[in-house]
Design a protein around this motif. Structure first.
Motif, PDB file in Angstrom:
ATOM      1  N   GLN A 290      37.363  56.308  23.658  1.00 17.89           N
ATOM      2  CA  GLN A 290      36.426  55.360  24.229  1.00 17.89           C
ATOM      3  C   GLN A 290      37.187  54.319  25.049  1.00 17.89           C
ATOM      4  N   VAL A 291      36.861  54.255  26.335  1.00 18.01           N
ATOM      5  CA  VAL A 291      37.511  53.277  27.211  1.00 18.01           C
ATOM      6  C   VAL A 291      36.883  51.904  26.992  1.00 18.01           C
ATOM      7  N   GLN A 292      37.731  50.890  26.860  1.00 21.04           N
ATOM      8  CA  GLN A 292      37.260  49.519  26.739  1.00 21.04           C
ATOM      9  C   GLN A 292      37.866  48.684  27.858  1.00 21.04           C
ATOM     10  N   LEU A 293      37.043  47.810  28.437  1.00 18.40           N
ATOM     11  CA  LEU A 293      37.437  47.029  29.602  1.00 18.40           C
ATOM     12  C   LEU A 293      37.076  45.567  29.374  1.00 18.40           C
ATOM     13  N   VAL A 294      38.041  44.677  29.558  1.00 17.19           N
ATOM     14  CA  VAL A 294      37.794  43.245  29.371  1.00 17.19           C
ATOM     15  C   VAL A 294      38.355  42.497  30.571  1.00 17.19           C
ATOM     16  N   GLU A 295      37.441  41.898  31.354  1.00 15.61           N
ATOM     17  CA  GLU A 295      37.852  41.185  32.563  1.00 15.61           C
ATOM     18  C   GLU A 295      38.214  39.734  32.271  1.00 15.61           C
ATOM     19  N   SER A 296      39.023  39.165  33.153  1.00 17.51           N
ATOM     20  CA  SER A 296      39.334  37.741  33.118  1.00 17.51           C
ATOM     21  C   SER A 296      39.778  37.326  34.510  1.00 17.51           C
ATOM     22  N   GLY A 297      39.843  36.013  34.737  1.00 15.33           N
ATOM     23  CA  GLY A 297      40.397  35.525  35.993  1.00 15.33           C
ATOM     24  C   GLY A 297      39.386  35.085  37.032  1.00 15.33           C
ATOM     25  N   GLY A 298      38.111  35.216  36.747  1.00 13.53           N
ATOM     26  CA  GLY A 298      37.115  34.743  37.707  1.00 13.53           C
ATOM     27  C   GLY A 298      37.131  33.227  37.786  1.00 13.53           C
ATOM     28  N   GLY A 299      36.369  32.686  38.728  1.00 14.12           N
ATOM     29  CA  GLY A 299      36.299  31.249  38.882  1.00 14.12           C
ATOM     30  C   GLY A 299      35.779  30.876  40.249  1.00 14.12           C
ATOM     31  N   SER A 300      36.131  29.683  40.674  1.00 20.65           N
ATOM     32  CA  SER A 300      35.654  29.169  41.961  1.00 20.65           C
ATOM     33  C   SER A 300      36.816  29.020  42.932  1.00 20.65           C
ATOM     34  N   ALA A 301      36.496  29.189  44.210  1.00 22.06           N
ATOM     35  CA  ALA A 301      37.505  29.034  45.252  1.00 22.06           C
ATOM     36  C   ALA A 301      36.820  28.584  46.530  1.00 22.06           C
ATOM     37  N   GLN A 302      37.582  27.988  47.391  1.00 21.06           N
ATOM     38  CA  GLN A 302      37.087  27.630  48.709  1.00 21.06           C
ATOM     39  C   GLN A 302      37.213  28.841  49.625  1.00 21.06           C
ATOM     40  N   ALA A 303      36.385  28.880  50.650  1.00 25.29           N
ATOM     41  CA  ALA A 303      36.512  29.935  51.653  1.00 25.29           C
ATOM     42  C   ALA A 303      37.929  29.917  52.227  1.00 25.29           C
ATOM     43  N   GLY A 304      38.489  31.111  52.345  1.00 25.65           N
ATOM     44  CA  GLY A 304      39.860  31.220  52.811  1.00 25.65           C
ATOM     45  C   GLY A 304      40.882  31.231  51.696  1.00 25.65           C
ATOM     46  N   GLY A 305      40.427  30.928  50.485  1.00 27.54           N
ATOM     47  CA  GLY A 305      41.324  30.875  49.344  1.00 27.54           C
ATOM     48  C   GLY A 305      41.521  32.225  48.687  1.00 27.54           C
ATOM     49  N   SER A 306      42.169  32.201  47.522  1.00 27.50           N
ATOM     50  CA  SER A 306      42.520  33.434  46.817  1.00 27.50           C
ATOM     51  C   SER A 306      42.200  33.321  45.334  1.00 27.50           C
ATOM     52  N   LEU A 307      41.928  34.467  44.734  1.00 32.13           N
ATOM     53  CA  LEU A 307      41.758  34.579  43.295  1.00 32.13           C
ATOM     54  C   LEU A 307      42.292  35.939  42.866  1.00 32.13           C
ATOM     55  N   ARG A 308      42.729  36.041  41.615  1.00 27.88           N
ATOM     56  CA  ARG A 308      43.152  37.332  41.080  1.00 27.88           C
ATOM     57  C   ARG A 308      42.361  37.616  39.807  1.00 27.88           C
ATOM     58  N   LEU A 309      41.714  38.760  39.795  1.00 30.35           N
ATOM     59  CA  LEU A 309      41.002  39.221  38.603  1.00 30.35           C
ATOM     60  C   LEU A 309      41.892  40.180  37.823  1.00 30.35           C
ATOM     61  N   SER A 310      41.771  40.129  36.511  1.00 24.96           N
ATOM     62  CA  SER A 310      42.501  41.041  35.644  1.00 24.96           C
ATOM     63  C   SER A 310      41.525  41.766  34.744  1.00 24.96           C
ATOM     64  N   CYS A 311      41.885  42.966  34.342  1.00 27.32           N
ATOM     65  CA  CYS A 311      41.060  43.744  33.424  1.00 27.32           C
ATOM     66  C   CYS A 311      41.974  44.454  32.437  1.00 27.32           C
ATOM     67  N   ALA A 312      41.892  44.085  31.179  1.00 28.68           N
ATOM     68  CA  ALA A 312      42.655  44.767  30.140  1.00 28.68           C
ATOM     69  C   ALA A 312      41.948  46.081  29.816  1.00 28.68           C
ATOM     70  N   VAL A 313      42.685  47.188  29.947  1.00 26.91           N
ATOM     71  CA  VAL A 313      42.113  48.517  29.768  1.00 26.91           C
ATOM     72  C   VAL A 313      42.719  49.175  28.542  1.00 26.91           C
ATOM     73  N   SER A 314      41.874  49.750  27.708  1.00 26.91           N
ATOM     74  CA  SER A 314      42.368  50.488  26.555  1.00 26.91           C
ATOM     75  C   SER A 314      41.591  51.788  26.398  1.00 26.91           C
ATOM     76  N   GLY A 315      42.206  52.755  25.744  1.00 27.13           N
ATOM     77  CA  GLY A 315      41.532  54.019  25.477  1.00 27.13           C
ATOM     78  C   GLY A 315      41.406  54.942  26.667  1.00 27.13           C
ATOM     79  N   TYR A 316      42.259  54.772  27.698  1.00 23.28           N
ATOM     80  CA  TYR A 316      42.150  55.626  28.876  1.00 23.28           C
ATOM     81  C   TYR A 316      43.411  56.457  29.036  1.00 23.28           C
ATOM     82  N   GLY A 317      43.275  57.526  29.807  1.00 19.16           N
ATOM     83  CA  GLY A 317      44.431  58.340  30.127  1.00 19.16           C
ATOM     84  C   GLY A 317      44.855  58.065  31.557  1.00 19.16           C
ATOM     85  N   TYR A 318      46.108  57.746  31.769  1.00 22.72           N
ATOM     86  CA  TYR A 318      46.578  57.351  33.103  1.00 22.72           C
ATOM     87  C   TYR A 318      46.331  58.445  34.129  1.00 22.72           C
TER      88      TYR A 318
END
Length: 125
Positions: A1-29
């Motif tokens: 069973q694949v499990q996915l947990v996101e993090s890293g969202g938020g607010s930014a100004q136009a032109g700015g940057s953000l990085r999202l992360s997702c911890a993945v478990s139970g998957y085959g590469y």
């Protein structure tokens, strides 16, 4: 069973940057297509990017050249680096996964069996 947990969202100004992360478990590469979808208020969910490995990546036209998807298969973390953000990028972003059959595309939506809980991204002008 694949499990996915996101993090890293938020607010930014136009032109700015953000990085999202997702911890993945139970998957085959070698057997899993991982990706990101998003849903803006009042709009349908759309595929943003997908990855199998460094030579198999897919991006929606609206984010090409601005977003980069990557996978750390040692830490089992999927990333979405978002630059040159636009107000139109405001949405709930979901980490997704599906069994790999052929090329790993960020579509169709119904092919993705596993979804994270989502993380909100808000871009102001």
């Amino acid at each position: 069973q694949v499990q996915l947990v996101e993090s890293g969202g938020g607010s930014a100004q136009a032109g700015g940057s953000l990085r999202l992360s997702c911890a993945v478990s139970g998957y085959g590469y070698y057997s899993t297509c991982l990706g990101w979808f998003r849903q803006a208020p009042g709009k349908a969910r759309e595929g943003v990017a997908a990855i199998r490995n460094k030579v198999n990546q897919d991006y929606a036209d609206s984010v090409k050249g601005r977003f980069t998807i990557s996978l750390d298969n040692v830490k089992n973390v999927l990333y979405l680096e978002m630059t040159s953000l636009e107000p139109e990028d405001t949405a709930m972003y979901y980490c997704v996964a599906r069994p790999l059959i052929g090329y790993c595309y960020a579509k169709p939506i119904h092919s993705f069996d596993y979804w994270g809980q989502g993380t909100q991204v808000t871009v102001s002008s």
